[in-house]
Design an enzyme around this catalytic site. Structure first.
Site, PDB file in Angstrom:
ATOM      1  N   GLU A  47     -27.991 -12.733 -34.321  1.00 44.61           N
ATOM      2  CA  GLU A  47     -27.966 -11.214 -33.745  1.00 44.61           C
ATOM      3  C   GLU A  47     -29.106 -11.074 -32.973  1.00 44.61           C
ATOM      4  OE1 GLU A  47     -27.527 -11.976 -37.091  1.00 44.61           O
ATOM      5  OE2 GLU A  47     -25.479 -11.144 -37.656  1.00 44.61           O
ATOM      6  N   MET A  72     -51.090 -18.994 -24.468  1.00 43.72           N
ATOM      7  CA  MET A  72     -51.745 -17.650 -24.152  1.00 43.72           C
ATOM      8  C   MET A  72     -52.852 -17.339 -25.069  1.00 43.72           C
ATOM      9  SD  MET A  72     -52.317 -15.599 -21.759  1.00 43.72           S
ATOM     10  CE  MET A  72     -51.151 -15.238 -20.527  1.00 43.72           C
ATOM     11  N   PHE A  78     -23.631  -4.392 -51.394  1.00 43.77           N
ATOM     12  CA  PHE A  78     -23.686  -5.710 -50.653  1.00 43.77           C
ATOM     13  C   PHE A  78     -23.962  -5.757 -49.246  1.00 43.77           C
ATOM     14  CE2 PHE A  78     -21.996  -9.606 -48.973  1.00 43.77           C
ATOM     15  CZ  PHE A  78     -23.120 -10.449 -49.010  1.00 43.77           C
ATOM     16  N   GLN A  79     -24.930  -6.142 -48.641  1.00 43.33           N
ATOM     17  CA  GLN A  79     -25.085  -6.111 -47.239  1.00 43.33           C
ATOM     18  C   GLN A  79     -25.336  -4.442 -46.451  1.00 43.33           C
ATOM     19  OE1 GLN A  79     -22.538  -8.741 -45.081  1.00 43.33           O
ATOM     20  NE2 GLN A  79     -24.166 -10.321 -45.451  1.00 43.33           N
ATOM     21  N   LYS A 123     -17.075   0.920 -42.959  1.00 42.29           N
ATOM     22  CA  LYS A 123     -15.849  -0.005 -42.821  1.00 42.29           C
ATOM     23  C   LYS A 123     -14.350   0.900 -43.252  1.00 42.29           C
ATOM     24  CE  LYS A 123     -14.258  -4.420 -44.693  1.00 42.29           C
ATOM     25  NZ  LYS A 123     -14.530  -5.523 -45.435  1.00 42.29           N
TER      26      LYS A 123
END
Lengths: 196, 582
Positions: free
Chosen positions: B67, B493, B129-130, B179
């Protein structure tokens, strides 16, 4: 610049999550919020926040701009204590037996403008509205008489020279609002920002 | 009965359509002109992906490999095209993986709209869940976010999301949709784009009297200096800006984000500001008498120590965001407003002038920098390859017409110092947040945002390993991205700072790399690695001429440093040209 107490008044839409959006503007900069109150305002559907912090004017001004930048914030103002009328409400729970015994207590409570909210056999609750010093003083007064519980509300404040928000909101709803509505009013007031 | 028939039957004659929340999201995208979406499916966003199945002729969905890749790609898309980048991600880990990109888009004012799935509304707060509190996690890093639990809200919320993301000072918006709302059928009218939110002022009213004051200051100036940032690009005000500096005859320097707003070889362009910017613009910031800042925010990498920054100058600050005025540098005249509007007003009031003596001073400093830094970087006298000569060859072979996407670190600074640009929206980099791993996915997005241009991603060996999974996205969807890895076998760097400020204690900067060419090969991407000067030009040409993505690794000097440098905690005038002066 000297730090002093400022009361920030924020007019907002009433939306879930906005309290957090405003709160993190302070916490991100590690600034302690001394008091925070949210309530309806004089305008239906518009919410009003009162936030008290101790900071320099420069910091408060920047904070107000960050607050105003939030999509759902209509307007943010900041004021010193001279520019507002403000109150906090305090509740005191004291054993009823003690007060009944000591005549002095009744006089003390009268002196501090307390009024009785509840009287029960075991305890009595008094309420005082006022400035912090006043409500603080009564704690010390009541301590010797067995103060059981104490609680104080956040500050609520009215800006002395405000004309309210009704007129402003009308302009916000307009697509071509007047300059005063759009602009940061502090910049107008503050000559040193625009020093030519 | 088929689902399609049921839907048809449900459509009344009232002009109301009966659609699902998921369809409403996609209809909003279509109405907003979205053609490309970067995303990754998952449980809580499955209804939207199910609906997407029927929109594949209108919406091109690019399945990324992470993502974070989706949001950086959307950022690259937005920066290259000037349009809003759009992302789909699922709840929980899908959404938390967006956070880095959101923070990046927030600080670099990039317009993106993320749509995340969320668990059913009745499960909110149950540690389902999630389930993650995505709204609260993303509040500090979004311009606006909102959780939808009822489908009827979707059309107006999506309209608001696009409006907020792209208007005023752009920024990221996240819409979290439970959902049940995605599945819910509801009646809706035709999509109405948002044009006004009463509590939101995208750009402040322009105050003519401040423009008059600003013009007065400019006309009375002897050594005026313009510094500009991404505001010029975001405001589509490149032409207005060039007209302003050309009429006023004022030298202009860009921040890293403002780069490419004017052609790099513009006669009044005097280079890049900041920590690794050019010598002249940094030193002369502290000698100008009027400093005109346009669409920039005085980042600490630009200003160095604030109490040693342009104290002598009167400051005019043009910005669309009132919160930027006086935030870091005290302004003498604030000109807030959209610079597309304010610049022409200012141009009409300034006198036509030239400052040959003042401009010459920039050139003199340029000459010094040329002798002490640039010459050796671009034409090294030993056999070790430098990053600068690679960028120089790239300029030569692309003619300055490519989009250059950079990651973060030494290669980024070198690329921004030496890359040539002929047109705007060509320099895409993570400026404010400094997100390593940004370049590869952002380049994928840029390739979709500007498909007719050449996109070159210049990446270090460290940053490439942060998001190299996106090679899979390239393998599958075949965007044309030229990947140029400048490999110095170090986290360069950090190593440079350890050398200069930590007594050369090289603590965990000796990163090892896989065989990048073999890795690319595994993804079906051709490539090669070069370590000798004689092969370099041919290799870059092969990369550019190749039809499709190509990976070129160039082995460059291990311990080269980027100079000039304004060491942290020092003023801009204390910029140093070499290690001995640090």
């Amino acid at each position: 610049m000297q730090k002093q107490e400022y009361t920030i008044t924020v007019y907002t839409e009433n939306q879930i999550g906005l309290l957090n959006r405003i709160a993190i503007i302070f916490s991100r900069r590690k600034i302690n919020v001394e008091s925070l109150n949210t309530s309806p305002s004089e305008v239906d559907s518009v919410h009003r926040f009162n936030i008290v912090i101790t900071e320099t004017e420069e910091v408060v001004k920047k904070l107000c701009r960050q607050i105003e930048k939030q999509v759902e914030v209509l307007k943010a103002y900041y004021n010193t204590n001279d520019e507002i009328v403000w109150q906090e409400l305090a509740l005191y729970k004291v054993p009823t037996a003690k007060i009944a015994e000591e005549v002095k207590v009744e006089r003390l409570l009268r002196e501090h403008g307390a009024h009785t909210v509840v009287i029960r056999k075991d305890y009595t609750v008094f309420a005082v509205a006022g400035h912090r010093e006043e409500t603080d003083k009564l704690i010390r007064v009541l301590e010797p008489y067995g103060l059981i519980e104490f609680v104080r509300s956040a500050r609520v404040a009215i800006i002395k020279d405000s004309e309210g928000f009704h007129k402003k909101l009308k302009e916000f709803e307009n697509r071509e609002p007047s300059r005063q509505v759009i602009e940061n009013e502090y910049l107008d007031k503050n000559r040193e920002v625009f020093s030519m | 009965m088929q689902i399609a028939e049921i839907k048809k039957e449900q459509q009344g004659s009232t002009g109301l359509k009966n659609i699902s929340g998921s369809q409403a999201v996609l209809d909003a995208f279509v109405a907003e002109g979205v053609k490309t979406v970067f995303g990754y499916p998952g449980g809580a966003i499955m209804p939207i992906y199910d609906a997407l199945y029927d929109y594949h002729d209108r919406i091109n969905h690019i399945l990324v490999r992470h993502e974070q890749g989706a949001i950086h790609a959307a950022q690259g898309f937005a920066r290259a095209s000037g349009q809003v980048g759009v992302i789909f991600a699922t709840s929980g880990p899908g959404a938390t993986n967006l956070v880095t990109g959101l923070a990046d888009a927030m600080i670099d004012s990039t317009p993106v709209v993320c749509v995340t799935g969320q668990v059913f509304a009745h499960l909110l707060g149950t540690d389902a869940f999630q389930e993650t509190d995505v709204i609260n996690i993303t509040t500090p890093v979004t311009k606006w976010n909102y959780q939808v639990t009822d489908a009827s809200e979707i059309p107006s919320v999506m309209a608001k999301a696009f409006y907020i993301a792209k208007s005023g000072r752009p920024g990221p918006v996240l819409i979290d949709i439970t959902k049940n709302a995605q599945l819910q059928l509801f009646e809706t009218e035709e999509y109405q784009p948002c044009e006004h939110i009463r509590s939101y002022r995208p750009s402040p009213i322009v105050r003519k009297e401040y423009i008059v004051e600003a013009a007065k200051l400019i006309n009375a100036a002897e050594r005026p200096f313009v510094i500009f940032g991404q505001g010029v690009i975001l405001g589509n005000a490149e032409k207005e800006f060039i007209r302003f500096i050309e009429k006023a005859g004022i030298p202009a320097a860009w921040t890293i984000m403002g780069m490419s707003a004017i052609p790099t070889d513009h006669p009044l362009g005097v280079g890049m500001l900041g920590m690794h910017g050019n010598y002249g613009p940094n030193v002369l910031t502290n000698e100008c008498d009027v400093l005109i800042a346009v669409g920039m925010r005085f980042d600490d990498r630009v200003t160095g120590r604030l109490d040693k920054y342009a104290r002598q100058a009167k400051v005019i600050h043009l910005d669309i965001d009132p919160a930027e005025i006086d935030k870091n540098v005290k302004t003498t005249v604030p000109v807030w407003g959209d610079c597309k509007e304010t610049l022409p007003l200012l141009t009409s009031l300034v006198e036509k002038k030239l400052y040959p003596g003042w401009l010459q001073r920039f050139k003199d400093y340029q000459q010094k920098e040329e002798e002490k830094v640039i010459r050796e970087e671009l034409n090294p006298t030993n056999e070790i390859l430098t990053m600068g000569e690679v960028v120089q060859l790239l300029n030569e072979l692309t003619g300055g017409n490519a989009i250059i996407v950079t990651d973060v670190g030494q290669h980024q600074m070198v690329a921004c110092r030496y890359a040539k640009f002929n047109q705007s929206k060509s320099n895409i980099t993570s400026g404010g947040l400094g997100t390593m791993g940004y370049a590869l996915p952002a380049a994928i997005g840029a390739a979709y945002g500007a498909p007719h241009r050449t996109t070159v991603a210049i990446i270090g060996d460290g940053g490439f390993q942060m998001t190299l999974q996106e090679l899979g996205t390239i393998m599958q969807f075949r965007p044309n991205v030229k990947i140029l890895i400048l490999n110095n076998n170090f986290l360069g760097m950090v190593r440079q700072w350890q050398q200069l400020f930590h007594e050369k204690r090289y603590s965990f900067v000796d990163i090892q790399s896989p065989d990048f060419v073999q890795v690319a090969k595994g993804f079906g991407i051709p490539g090669q690695s070069v370590c000798e000067r004689k092969d370099l030009k041919g290799a870059i040409k092969t990369m550019l001429d190749h039809q499709g993505t190509y990976l070129l690794e160039v082995m460059v000097g291990k311990e080269n440093n980027v100079f000039p440098m304004v060491p942290q905690g020092r003023g801009v005038a204390e910029i140093v040209l070499c290690r001995e002066d640090v």
